[in-house]
Design a protein around this motif. Structure first.
Motif, mmCIF file in Angstrom:
data_model
loop_
_atom_site.group_PDB
_atom_site.id
_atom_site.type_symbol
_atom_site.label_atom_id
_atom_site.label_comp_id
_atom_site.label_asym_id
_atom_site.label_seq_id
_atom_site.Cartn_x
_atom_site.Cartn_y
_atom_site.Cartn_z
ATOM 1 N N VAL A 194 0.818 -1.128 -0.085
ATOM 2 C CA VAL A 194 -0.009 0.125 -0.122
ATOM 3 C C VAL A 194 0.942 1.076 0.005
ATOM 4 O O VAL A 194 1.815 1.325 0.941
ATOM 5 C CB VAL A 194 -0.909 0.022 1.414
ATOM 6 N N SER A 195 0.768 1.994 -1.179
ATOM 7 C CA SER A 195 1.582 3.319 -1.178
ATOM 8 C C SER A 195 0.535 4.555 -1.019
ATOM 9 O O SER A 195 -0.826 4.338 -1.106
ATOM 10 C CB SER A 195 2.354 3.460 -2.522
ATOM 11 N N ARG A 196 1.023 5.577 -0.841
ATOM 12 C CA ARG A 196 0.126 6.846 -0.594
ATOM 13 C C ARG A 196 0.917 8.219 -1.338
ATOM 14 O O ARG A 196 1.801 8.123 -1.138
ATOM 15 C CB ARG A 196 0.022 7.252 0.897
ATOM 16 N N ALA A 197 0.255 8.926 -1.779
ATOM 17 C CA ALA A 197 0.693 10.201 -2.215
ATOM 18 C C ALA A 197 1.151 11.019 -1.259
ATOM 19 O O ALA A 197 0.367 11.352 -0.208
ATOM 20 C CB ALA A 197 0.019 10.916 -3.185
ATOM 21 N N VAL A 198 2.508 11.644 -1.244
ATOM 22 C CA VAL A 198 2.890 12.556 -0.275
ATOM 23 C C VAL A 198 2.373 13.864 -0.439
ATOM 24 O O VAL A 198 2.434 14.661 -1.548
ATOM 25 C CB VAL A 198 4.536 12.465 -0.203
ATOM 26 N N ARG A 199 1.699 14.527 0.558
ATOM 27 C CA ARG A 199 1.234 16.090 0.438
ATOM 28 C C ARG A 199 2.418 17.022 -0.137
ATOM 29 O O ARG A 199 3.543 16.685 0.209
ATOM 30 C CB ARG A 199 0.598 16.529 1.625
#
Length: 284
Positions: A194-199
């Motif tokens: 699971v990855s996420r976009a960094v703000r």
């Protein structure tokens, strides 16, 4: 794909599953098909009262659930978060959560309460665990460190692991891997990552969308395939059943069956391989 039992003529024993953090908030667990077929029995632990009530309402004859928080046997502070899936024995780390959209709100602590934990080694219902699943928001390694006796029977482990410390003092994947490697396990694969976009970037205005930063995964660990002589014949078949039905690791299953055939004089590996390669029936 046919089940392991169908492909091997019912060769495997019923597998014992222990699910720590059995909250049914996501999709079916990987052992769901085995449970439905009667090929697995489940002992689950879920301290969340609402989730436990759902599990009790849905359970079948091969399932039992306990309200225990599993840990090190000590008293801890439970951090109840805005998102139930982030409630943890560990305190969320605002500095890390602030890197991602949504997490500062989801990880906001609404209340705390003192809870007693139990060691898995002290729970008699967990004796003989063969598939161990853990999803308890950062406390997985705490559980494993106090489950040395249970780990001697375990064949496959699925545990949530983190690559960034979403909680203060949270052990990361590297520590989990080193601990389990020292007890005869090797990493099989991540299931899934699971990855996420960094703000401040956001993909399609979706805070759940992945992009550049790997954050967590479910890691599947299995017994070291170079040390199969340490496993009994029963354990070889149970491990093969788990890896076939829960994870689709057909190549490893074939190797386990070949080793079992060599020991026992049975002939299950080649029929298993032939069954895998048989054409699937056409839909009517």
């Amino acid at each position: 794909m046919q089940s392991f039992q169908a492909l091997t003529g019912g060769a495997a024993p019923r597998v014992k599953v222990v699910d720590i953090g059995a909250n049914p908030i996501d999709s079916d667990p990987p052992y769901a098909a085995m449970l439905r077929a009667g090929d697995a029995e489940v002992v689950g632990f879920e301290p969340n009262r609402a989730a436990l009530a759902v599990l009790e309402q849905r359970k079948g004859p091969l399932e039992c659930y306990f309200p225990h928080a599993v840990g090190d046997g000590a008293r801890h502070v439970l951090h109840i978060c805005q998102a139930p899936g982030m409630t943890s024995l560990l305190e969320p780390d605002p500095a890390v959560l602030s890197l991602f959209h949504g997490f500062p709100e989801w990880g906001r602590v609404l209340a705390t309460e003192a809870v007693d934990t139990v060691r898995l080694d002290d729970v008699p219902e967990a004796v003989g665990t063969e598939l161990l699943k853990l999803d308890i928001q950062g406390a997985e390694l705490m559980v494993l460190r106090h489950a040395e006796a249970r780990l001697r029977d375990v064949l496959v482990i699925q545990a949530e692991v983190e690559f960034l410390p979403l909680y203060k003092g949270q052990p990361l994947f590297s520590e989990m891997e080193l601990f389990l490697r020292g007890r005869g396990f090797v990493l099989h694969r991540f299931f899934p990552e699971v990855s996420r976009a960094v703000r401040p970037m956001m993909v399609n205005n979706d805070p759940y969308a992945g992009l550049g930063q790997l954050v967590w995964a479910d890691a599947v660990f299995i017994r070291d395939l170079t040390r199969l002589d340490a496993l009994s014949d029963r354990q070889l078949l149970a491990m093969a059943a788990i890896l076939h039905d829960a994870y689709g690791a057909y190549d490893i299953v074939f190797r386990l069956l070949a080793d079992h055939d060599r020991r026992s004089g049975a002939a299950r590996a080649e029929p298993y391989l032939s069954g895998l390669q048989a054409p699937l029936p056409q839909a009517a």
